[in-house]
Scaffold this active site. Structure first.
Site, PDB file in Angstrom:
ATOM      1  N   ALA A 146       0.728  -1.118  -0.010  1.00 47.47           N
ATOM      2  CA  ALA A 146       0.343   0.176   0.042  1.00 47.47           C
ATOM      3  C   ALA A 146       0.888   1.306   0.020  1.00 47.47           C
ATOM      4  O   ALA A 146       1.737   1.574  -0.700  1.00 47.47           O
ATOM      5  CB  ALA A 146      -0.645   0.003   1.150  1.00 47.47           C
ATOM      6  N   SER A 147       0.121   1.879   0.540  1.00 49.73           N
ATOM      7  CA  SER A 147       1.141   3.452   0.725  1.00 49.73           C
ATOM      8  C   SER A 147       2.417   3.790   0.976  1.00 49.73           C
ATOM      9  O   SER A 147       3.081   4.391   0.790  1.00 49.73           O
ATOM     10  CB  SER A 147       0.672   4.843   1.116  1.00 49.73           C
ATOM     11  OG  SER A 147      -0.864   4.988   0.770  1.00 49.73           O
ATOM     12  N   THR A 148       2.820   2.762   1.803  1.00 50.40           N
ATOM     13  CA  THR A 148       4.538   2.737   2.417  1.00 50.40           C
ATOM     14  C   THR A 148       5.396   2.056   1.352  1.00 50.40           C
ATOM     15  O   THR A 148       6.260   2.803   1.286  1.00 50.40           O
ATOM     16  CB  THR A 148       4.735   1.445   3.441  1.00 50.40           C
ATOM     17  OG1 THR A 148       3.795  -0.018   2.302  1.00 50.40           O
ATOM     18  CG2 THR A 148       3.415   1.509   4.909  1.00 50.40           C
TER      19      THR A 148
END
Lengths: 368, 615
Positions: free
Chosen positions: B324-326
């Site tokens: 995801a956004s990591t």
């Protein structure tokens, strides 16, 4: 044309003795693996009978060929066996911590068994040409020593200390039979005695030393070899004078005995047949060996004589070492009892030995 | 024939003498054998017959005491305590039925149960002891000892039993023990002396360092009387104890992390970012490794297997999740390093990005407005990273991800590690036969799509950002303490961890920009994890919300309508303090929805605890 004398001189007595010993061997194996009961392991004695079948077929075919042709083929046989030994190191099948078998799909062969015969043939060839009544000198011994050393080390690194040792004893027996000059013998023995401590303190690593010590003194390993020896002694001793009777051995059926169908098979026989039976079997082996020496004497040319002595030495050392081992007189080494222990390579080797002796015996007329 | 001349008449005598000599030697050897046979069978035969009738030489195995496991501060985590094990030698237990009945009465159980146990160990020879009951209590021991005369063949042995002192603490990390199975037995070299029925490490540290922890079993040869009691010990080889292990784990931090993840399916990996020491590793829910020792009951097993949160799996190394956004950390670094953006590149985010015939949405429907790379990181703007990803292309992006350790085994010394997956165009063609579509790169750039990472890999990546570009191999051992100075020389060196790390060749500027962005995530006015700010310590981090199933664009999300296991996974990766990082954390909460609300507070509490910050 087929020489009639071949039949006339055929050694029926020796052949009968071989047949009797193989029969006793299969019977003992049957008792060892089944205890008289049908069980999945029974297939072993059927396999053994097949091996004997193959062995006898080889015997019948090879006695028709004059053994003296072996003299010419000695190097081919030797090199072939050496190649097999090298192959074992690379593609061999591992079992029990060492690599001894070469798998040919449906069967496995043990080249270290076959090399014994190859060495005997080759040494017979060497010694029959250099022989003198004064004995061999150091330079005459050099070649045979190298020829024996090669397979010796190949077997040693498998590692199979027992077979390597037996091979050494066979070679030494033949060499001493053809006589070595006193001076040379003394030098070799002294060098040997002196090199042992040298190797011990410089070459061997500590775990190798431990292994050698356990080999020499099984009591050091009371949970392994030491336990086996105790159980084997109980089995033999409990047979007393007349034995417990066929299939009635308890040590075997309760599986106290280790490897009861291979190295410890004599214990099964001794438990079931007692001292009378054990004496009988030991006597048959002695008869076989003395008969072998007699064949050597009856042969009137050096190659045949020395070959007969060597082949007899193969049988002699295996019988003596195996039986001494199960009675606790010698370290436990993996040496099979001829005719009795389970194993295809062992059966084939012993049948080849029998074949060579019969072959020499039936051609003794050649000198007349 | 080369050698066709026959032996001369005068030499025949020479041969005769040598052959007679040989026959004498042969006869002598056989005489020795016959004398020995006579001695064994005729003279000592009666004694051996007695021994064979009740074959009373037995081999008993002496189990070695297994090495202890400590945490980094020298606190004991796993030890051994004495336990009473009930054993029976079938051959001595005569009559068997009656003995089992008496025994069952003393143990307060049905005789059939004991018979069942015996049936399961039929392969054990009848003269060798079979384990009937493990760890029986003192009352039972007393009752059995008092009645020992009526219980032939039955014995109570005091044997060490593994004890996981803190129960389910760090269970996935420490692992558990179980009975060795057939296949494992075959694989072990003979010298190690494993025997069927032995326990061995099956998971975690117990498994990874089984050879070191185990020691070497000893044994004794004993003579027993008719009821199986030892009359005397013939020979004995003492067991060699196993070595002790000091882990990098911090027990207090571990328990703190477990406290924070109770009742949820979550993963926490805490790493020391300069050396790679694993300080804590939580995979929640956990299990109690003690229960594996006696063999699990059916209900226990079914509970562990059937639990929807998969308690037996070490999700920190086995679990594969969309980053995801990591993952925007990777996209940002790649973009800056490849020069497709720089510090000042501005992109306007209206809340969506049309590409081809699709419209890619930003998580913030109303749009973020004009973004640069730092603000895009801190506010997790999807539109910004769609465009960076588009400019980079899938393969350049993948190269950076792999260099940072994603999609690669970290080679941590724990088993069953998952590799994760970083897709490339070639991978997709090989796998599906369909060429790569550029739209997919956009999803990848924000960490969705085929991307899969483990929480441990994210901890390694976070450490690399924190320490200035060193991708470390996670270390779990701080020290090995062999029990026997003889043993370790062979065993220890291969276990000592090599400092397998590589340096990333990124420019200082890139690192400073990304760190600044991650600082703003927590400390900036509009950072996505602003709620997790910590007074006194500056935390840098990145939130993530990983879709479990892709949602149709435009469909309105109503939280109540989404079943719990379809809810997004929440991520938060962080390190602190910003200037001189001492701790890196990777947190994943399964179906936790938002990284900022569920994952980030866990990371903050751990940082607070570790750095001992008040407030």
């Amino acid at each position: 044309m087929f020489d009639r004398r071949l039949i006339q001189y055929f050694n029926w007595g020796f052949a009968g003795l071989v047949l009797l010993l193989s029969g006793l061997g299969v019977l003992t194996l049957y008792s060892a693996v089944s205890g008289g009961d049908p069980s999945p392991e029974q297939v072993l004695y059927v396999k053994q009978m097949i091996w004997f079948g193959i062995g006898y077929s080889i015997l019948l075919v090879t006695i028709l060929i004059d053994y003296r042709r072996l003299e010419g083929g000695a190097y081919f046989i030797y090199i072939g066996c050496i190649l097999l030994l090298i192959a074992v190191l690379f593609v061999g099948r591992q079992a029990g911590g060492s690599q001894r078998w070469l798998s040919l799909g449906f069967i496995s062969i043990q080249p270290s068994e076959l090399i014994k015969v190859a060495i005997v043939i080759l040494l017979a060839r060497c010694y029959s040409s250099t022989l003198s009544t004064e004995g061999l000198n150091f330079y005459q011994l050099l070649k045979p020593m190298i020829l024996v050393a090669v397979p010796f080390f190949l077997i040693l690194i498998q590692p199979d200390l027992g077979t390597a040792m037996v091979m050494m004893l066979i070679a030494a027996s033949m060499t001493l039979f053809v006589k070595v000059e006193k001076k040379t013998l003394l030098t070799i023995v002294l060098t040997g005695v002196m090199s042992v401590p040298l190797a011990w303190f410089t070459l061997l690593k500590s775990y190798q030393k431990r292994r050698v010590l356990t080999f020499l003194d099984p009591e050091r390993d009371p949970l392994g070899a030491g336990y086996h020896i105790i159980q084997s002694k109980i089995a033999i001793g409990s047979g007393m004078i007349s034995g417990k009777g066929l299939f009635l051995g308890t040590q075997n059926t309760l599986s106290f005995l280790p490897e009861q169908h291979t190295d410890f098979i004599f214990a099964v026989w001794a438990e079931e047949w007692g001292f009378i039976g054990s004496f009988f079997m030991v006597f048959l082996f002695m008869l076989l060996i003395i008969w072998g020496l007699n064949i050597a004497y009856a042969c009137k040319e050096p190659f045949g004589t020395i070959l007969a002595v060597g082949v007899t030495a193969i049988i002699f050392w295996q019988v003596i070492i195996n039986i001494s081992m199960v009675m606790g007189l010698m370290p436990v080494v993996g040496v099979p009892l001829p005719f009795v222990s389970y194993g295809g390579s062992s059966v084939i080797t012993i049948m080849i030995c029998a074949s060579i002796l019969l072959n020499i015996s039936m051609r003794r007329f050649a000198a007349e | 024939m080369r050698n066709s001349f026959y032996i001369k008449i005068e030499d025949r005598e020479w041969y005769r003498r040598r052959l007679i000599g040989s026959i004498i030697i042969v006869a002598g050897a056989f005489l020795v054998i016959i004398v020995r046979l006579f001695q064994l069978q005729a003279i000592e035969g009666a004694e051996y017959r007695r021994l064979s009738e009740h074959n009373c030489i037995r081999l008993q195995s002496i189990p070695p005491s297994r090495g202890l496991i400590y945490d980094a501060n020298g606190e004991l985590l796993v030890d051994n305590r004495p336990a009473f094990n009930l054993k029976i030698v079938v051959k001595d237990a005569d009559p068997l039925e009656e003995t089992l009945e008496k025994l069952a009465a003393l143990l307060d159980t049905a005789p059939e149960e004991l018979q069942e146990t015996l049936k399961n160990s039929r392969s054990v020879p009848s003269y060798q002891p079979v384990l009937l009951r493990q760890d029986i209590d003192r009352d039972a021991v007393a009752a059995i000892e008092v009645n020992s005369f009526d219980l032939p063949g039955v014995s109570v042995e005091i044997e060490p039993r593994r004890q996981y002192i803190f129960g389910d603490t760090a269970a996935h990390f420490l692992g558990y023990m179980g009975e060795i199975n057939e296949a494992e037995l075959k694989r072990q070299p003979k010298e190690l002396g494993y025997r069927s029925g032995d326990l061995m490490g099956k998971f975690g540290v117990e498994r990874a360092f089984d050879g070191f922890l185990r020691g070497k079993p000893g044994g004794r040869q004993v003579e027993v009387n008719a009821s199986g009691q030892v009359v005397h010990v013939l020979q004995e080889i003492p067991a060699k104890p196993g070595g002790n292990i000091y882990l990098t784990l911090d027990r207090r931090l571990q328990q703190k992390a477990e406290e924070l993840t109770q009742e949820i399916a979550a993963v926490v990996v805490v790493m020391e970012p300069n050396r790679g020491d694993i300080l804590a590793m939580v995979s929640s829910p956990s299990f109690d490794p003690n229960i594996f020792l006696g063999g699990l009951s059916n209900s226990q097993w079914e509970y562990l297997i059937g639990h929807p949160y998969r308690p037996l799996e070490n999700k920190a190394v086995q679990g594969e999740y969309a980053p995801a956004s990591t993952y925007k950390i990777v996209t940002a670094i790649a973009g800056l390093e490849e020069g497709v953006i720089d510090e000042k590149t501005r992109i306007f985010c209206p809340g969506y990005y049309p590409f081809g015939n699709r419209v890619f949405r930003c998580w913030r429907r109303g749009g973020h407005g004009t973004m640069d790379v730092k603000s895009a990181l801190s506010q997790s703007c999807d539109v910004y990273f769609y465009q960076v990803g588009q400019k980079l292309g899938v393969d350049r992006l993948a190269a950076y991800a792999k260099e940072m350790g994603l999609g690669q085994y970290t080679d941590i010394s724990l088993d069953r590690e998952s590799q994760g997956l970083i897709p490339t165009a070639a991978w997709k063609r090989r796998r599906t036969g369909i060429p790569w579509m550029e739209g997919e790169t956009l999803s990848l750039a924000i960490g969705q799509g085929y991307n899969l990472v483990t929480p441990l890999q994210m901890a390694v990546l976070t450490s690399a950002v924190a320490n200035g570009g060193r991708v470390l191999k996670p270390r779990i051992l701080s020290r090995l303490a062999p029990a026997d100075p003889d043993l370790p020389a062979e065993a220890a060196p291969e276990m000592e961890q090599k400092e397998a790390e590589h340096y990333l060749e990124w420019s200082r500027e890139t690192m400073d920009i990304v760190r600044e962005g991650l600082w703003r995530v927590v400390n900036g006015t509009r950072g996505t994890a602003r709620v997790s700010r910590l007074e006194g310590v500056e935390i840098c981090g990145k939130t993530g919300t990983g879709q479990v199933v892709s949602r149709k664009t435009g469909e309105k999300e109503v939280k109540e309508n989404v079943p719990a296991h379809y809810r997004a996974h929440a991520w938060f990766v962080a390190y602190a303090p910003a200037q001189a990082p001492k701790i890196a954390v990777s947190v994943l909460v399964e179906n936790g929805e938002h990284g900022s609300s569920t994952a980030a507070p866990i990371a903050r509490e751990l940082i607070r605890h570790y750095l001992k910050v008040d407030g």
